[in-house]
Design an enzyme around this catalytic site. Sequence first.
Site, PDB file in Angstrom:
ATOM      1  N   ASN A 211     -14.998 -16.163 -20.544  1.00 18.61           N
ATOM      2  CA  ASN A 211     -16.200 -15.523 -20.660  1.00 18.61           C
ATOM      3  C   ASN A 211     -16.074 -13.981 -20.623  1.00 18.61           C
ATOM      4  OD1 ASN A 211     -14.731 -15.577 -17.881  1.00 18.61           O
ATOM      5  ND2 ASN A 211     -16.725 -14.833 -17.188  1.00 18.61           N
ATOM      6  N   GLN A 230     -16.362  -6.932 -22.966  1.00 20.18           N
ATOM      7  CA  GLN A 230     -14.936  -7.037 -23.690  1.00 20.18           C
ATOM      8  C   GLN A 230     -14.640  -7.076 -25.179  1.00 20.18           C
ATOM      9  OE1 GLN A 230     -14.055 -10.074 -20.024  1.00 20.18           O
ATOM     10  NE2 GLN A 230     -12.490  -9.702 -21.207  1.00 20.18           N
ATOM     11  N   TYR A 255      -9.897 -12.495 -23.829  1.00 18.32           N
ATOM     12  CA  TYR A 255     -10.765 -13.052 -24.865  1.00 18.32           C
ATOM     13  C   TYR A 255     -12.022 -13.370 -24.420  1.00 18.32           C
ATOM     14  CZ  TYR A 255      -6.422 -13.017 -27.944  1.00 18.32           C
ATOM     15  OH  TYR A 255      -5.171 -12.398 -28.631  1.00 18.32           O
ATOM     16  N   GLU A 362     -11.525  -8.310 -29.612  1.00 16.06           N
ATOM     17  CA  GLU A 362     -12.129  -7.096 -30.034  1.00 16.06           C
ATOM     18  C   GLU A 362     -12.894  -6.984 -31.537  1.00 16.06           C
ATOM     19  OE1 GLU A 362     -12.396  -3.016 -28.389  1.00 16.06           O
ATOM     20  OE2 GLU A 362     -11.732  -5.069 -27.397  1.00 16.06           O
ATOM     21  N   GLY A 555      31.348   4.418   4.863  1.00 16.85           N
ATOM     22  CA  GLY A 555      31.283   5.330   3.870  1.00 16.85           C
ATOM     23  C   GLY A 555      30.450   6.648   4.693  1.00 16.85           C
ATOM     24  N   VAL A 562      28.487   5.274   7.794  1.00 21.16           N
ATOM     25  CA  VAL A 562      28.224   4.146   7.877  1.00 21.16           C
ATOM     26  C   VAL A 562      29.504   3.274   8.539  1.00 21.16           C
ATOM     27  CG1 VAL A 562      27.247   1.920   6.987  1.00 21.16           C
ATOM     28  CG2 VAL A 562      26.478   3.993   6.193  1.00 21.16           C
ATOM     29  N   LYS A 593      24.553   2.270  11.085  1.00 19.08           N
ATOM     30  CA  LYS A 593      24.377   3.525  10.624  1.00 19.08           C
ATOM     31  C   LYS A 593      24.174   4.667  11.720  1.00 19.08           C
ATOM     32  CE  LYS A 593      22.033   1.744   6.469  1.00 19.08           C
ATOM     33  NZ  LYS A 593      20.657   1.863   5.614  1.00 19.08           N
ATOM     34  N   ASP A 697      17.609   1.201  -5.925  1.00 22.25           N
ATOM     35  CA  ASP A 697      19.234   1.250  -6.425  1.00 22.25           C
ATOM     36  C   ASP A 697      19.809  -0.186  -6.271  1.00 22.25           C
ATOM     37  OD1 ASP A 697      22.126   3.109  -4.544  1.00 22.25           O
ATOM     38  OD2 ASP A 697      21.761   2.235  -6.721  1.00 22.25           O
TER      39      ASP A 697
END
Length: 844
Positions: A211, A230, A255, A362, A555, A562, A593, A697
């Site tokens: 529609n 549309q 469409y 279109e 780390g 950590v 941490k 990340d």
Amino acid sequence: MQSVVSVVNRITGVLFHLLITLLQNQWAQCRYALGMEDGTIPDSDITASSAWSDSTEAKHGRLSTGEGDGAWCPAAPVFPNESEYLQIDLHKLHFVALVGTQGRHADGHGQEFVRSYRLRYSRDGKKWITWQDRWGQEVVSGNENTYEIVLKDLGPPIVARMVRFYPLADRVMSVCLRVELYGCVWNDGLYAYTAPVGHVMNLPGIPVYLNDSTYDGSTEQGMQFGGLGQLCDGVLGGDDFIETKELRVWPGYDYLGWSREALGQGSVDIEFHFEKPRLFNNMQVHSNNRHTQGVRVFSKVECLFKPGLLQPWSSPALTLPVPLEDLKDPSSRPISLPLGGRPAQILRCKFYFADRWLLISEISFLSGRKTNYPGFYILCIPTNHEDILCAWLFPAGLPVAKDDGSNTAILIGCLVGIILLLLAVIVVILWRQYWKKILGKVGQELDLLRSELRVHLSVPSDNVVINNTHRFPSAHEEPPPYPGSPPYPSLSPPVSPPLPPSVPHYAEADIVSLQGVSGNNTYAVPALASSSPGADALPLPELPRQCLVFKEKLGEGQFGEVHLCEIENPLDLPILEFPFNVRKGRPLLVAVKILRPDASKNARNDFLKEVKILSRLKDPNIIRLLGVCVSSDPLCMVTEYMECGDLNQYLSQRVLLDKTGPSHNTPTISYPALISMASQIASGMKFLSSLNFVHRDLATRNCLVGGERHIKIADFGMSRNLYAGDYYRIQGRAVLPIRWMAWECILMGKFTTASDVWAFGVTLWEMLSVCQEQPYSDLTDEQVIDNAGEFFRDQGRQVYLSRPAVCPQGLYELMLSCWNRDCKLRPSFANIHSFLTEDAMNMV
């Protein structure tokens, strides 16, 4: 003579096709400021229902200007009635794609702004239509303060001559408003179209609604009339009509479609009404051709022309056949139909079915304004927000004078002159587009050469908020970096105000920045996550520090470290959430941490925000936050840790299991095991994306491996010296995992779920390469950044990661889809997870 004209007609036809393509490219950039801010719209065309004083009249409602008292302010509060409005008259039809609003700043003295509003628009000044988004919502979110500009993409866009802003409020309050409209002149001239209501296609388990859901006219007895929708919104549907370009809409949205059986006739009749009489040379119809599902391009078109409202239809009808033997390819396509330069204000076209269904996305027209000279008309090309380039055209279908020898040379000279003028128009347009591309490249290179790359976290939003404490830059200045948008000079013409960013937008105001111990953001987190009820209290239990036994340092980062620790008797801590895969008397591995005691106040606040937000992440494939130690310094957060370490180290110590069996004593891993682990990562990312969390990340170094190859996504990689080579350092400060980052992240700082999908493709490549080499190992960091520029330019010179030896072609195509230049065309994590669990496992 007749043969000369025939050749000229063919050349003119080719030129018209090229002009249509150029016009469509212009509509894609139809986002120019229409003149509130720069004064192109005069004061006389800005009116309002009322004004609080002379210094707050309608003429002061211009975006980013501070005339009078700084804005338009209505005389009365806007609650509970909604009768106050600010109106802009554009005097001709415009395609409006975007609106901007702002409160009354008045150099810091203003306190009034509009939190929400309605838009109403009119094409004739009599009938007013209330704008609705694609889901039927009328209320538009506005401003949160007096100085920032909020841009709202109109989805769907509107075609209007007059636009009104109606401020809303949930209580009695005074409001003030400044606005701008963005779009371009509606050169198509289409005023309304009448068509049958679209039908529903019932596929197995999927109702497809075809529609015209954005139609702004009336609907009666199965017909829509008096409006636009549309068929002229600029969105072209894809090959598969079930898939849509717009998010969160129903299948078939792109469409408008009809069933031959439901319609009860062999054609679809569509009538087009134009604002003024025009001369029509071409109609272009974008139609679906998925003939395997009973959908096919129309077999022919019959068009009638009416020069004026009170004049009769032309006779006979213009019949245009479409050769179906050339349409075996199921791809959607534009069908170009020559209309012969016929004069009309109203067209009625019958599109004949070639199968059970006809789907059109279109319809556009190439037409010109009539002139006072018989046989000629003017075609204007929209090269800016006004008509700039106009050409006198000789319609190919006009009769030709007899060759009497007296005027042949003059006529041929006129025809050649017209063709040369057309060529000049095309050359000028192409030249402008070429320089726009050059400016775009320069803008991107300047962005890369900045002393510090500014990275913004991002979450999807309908609005973009622009801090307006500085004036807009001139054409020769470098603009401030806006979130989620390329530098403005690469998009703006030199004499126009900056273009608004393109959709989708990413609102910086909606983001919580998590520093953690690494000093760099990992998750991009919606602000709502930290402002929910009860957010002031930490949601996790306080763990006794003495229960944590140090094992090793994993780390460190800018604000802390950590550590890998053990909780010796986890079952003795009833405050911990269970179940864990821990037997009584056996220790539980955890990552701790620790924030340094001398960390800044901002770092401490960010640490506590991270605790609150990450406590929400409860999924089998996401590392769980177990508890905190915040009663005294140093502040600690305790998360799960997996006994087999991170996935990068786990895989790099193994070889792929060959069909001939294991070799030597090296640990092995099979292809199905790799796919199972990849599926778990996709499942975890599917969970994150459902909460609008952006990881930023994703890589094998940030995935942990437990017993029975259970995978959980973490965020420790950035803090580990082991992986320092995976990050690109900028001016000794920010570090970025550029080899895993999408091109838009590197060039524009635009991080979204789609950029996480890109990183997943690289992660999958790592896994199928058994982590034996770094992505793009043959490129330097600078060459990786240059490669991102090649993705931006999209000239076929970009370099992709090669297919790993063990990777089936189908799985490699999944990776390539993750690296699609257009972020909207990358697969969702739900689709990736489905593919890995259902299809990839069976590939050889």
